[in-house]
Design an enzyme around this catalytic site. Structure first.
Site, PDB file in Angstrom:
ATOM      1  N   ARG A  36      40.187  37.880  31.300  1.00 60.05           N
ATOM      2  CA  ARG A  36      41.057  37.446  30.199  1.00 60.05           C
ATOM      3  C   ARG A  36      40.520  37.886  28.844  1.00 60.05           C
ATOM      4  O   ARG A  36      41.269  38.399  28.022  1.00 60.05           O
ATOM      5  CB  ARG A  36      41.256  35.933  30.228  1.00 60.05           C
ATOM      6  CG  ARG A  36      42.123  35.472  31.386  1.00 60.05           C
ATOM      7  CD  ARG A  36      42.322  33.989  31.369  1.00 60.05           C
ATOM      8  NE  ARG A  36      41.035  33.305  31.438  1.00 60.05           N
ATOM      9  CZ  ARG A  36      40.820  32.058  31.052  1.00 60.05           C
ATOM     10  NH1 ARG A  36      41.801  31.335  30.566  1.00 60.05           N
ATOM     11  NH2 ARG A  36      39.632  31.514  31.169  1.00 60.05           N
TER      12      ARG A  36
ATOM     13  N   ASN B  73      44.980  32.882  33.449  1.00 66.45           N
ATOM     14  CA  ASN B  73      44.738  32.787  34.883  1.00 66.45           C
ATOM     15  C   ASN B  73      45.943  32.114  35.511  1.00 66.45           C
ATOM     16  O   ASN B  73      46.516  31.182  34.944  1.00 66.45           O
ATOM     17  CB  ASN B  73      43.496  31.946  35.171  1.00 66.45           C
ATOM     18  CG  ASN B  73      42.222  32.666  34.792  1.00 66.45           C
ATOM     19  OD1 ASN B  73      42.154  33.883  34.806  1.00 66.45           O
ATOM     20  ND2 ASN B  73      41.214  31.906  34.454  1.00 66.45           N
TER      21      ASN B  73
END
Length: 103
Positions: A27, A45
């Site tokens: 990320r 996520n």
């Protein structure tokens, strides 16, 4: 002759990245790459996968898609699924994780 400049074409795509993509900085690295390419959107996520939505020039979206196929150094990308999406607001952020949806 007064010619208007053509509006820049923007693409909006959603990606779902599968493989070893948790616990490898995906990320953070994805957000940095997207911002560096001038893309708008978000990354988060989703269960054991990573979901990303980006909007920008066709060139920038294509470059980001190529990056997703590799990911950061510790990731092992197995598959990247892609969908067309509706336009998003400007800026790029990391969203909170979500659990996988049933069905």
């Amino acid at each position: 002759m007064d010619r208007k400049r053509p509006e820049p074409q923007l693409l909006c795509r959603r990606f779902l990245v599968e493989g070893r993509v948790q616990g490898v900085g995906f990320r953070r690295a994805g957000a940095e790459r997207a911002r560096g390419l001038g893309l708008d959107g978000w990354i988060r996520n989703r269960g054991d996968r990573v979901e990303v939505l980006v909007q920008g020039s066709p060139e920038a979206v294509g470059a980001f898609a190529r990056w997703l196929a590799q990911g950061p150094p510790w990731a092992r990308v197995g598959c990247v699924k892609t969908w067309e999406e509706h336009p998003v607001s400007s800026g790029f952020c990391i969203l909170p994780s979500v659990e996988e949806e049933d069905g």
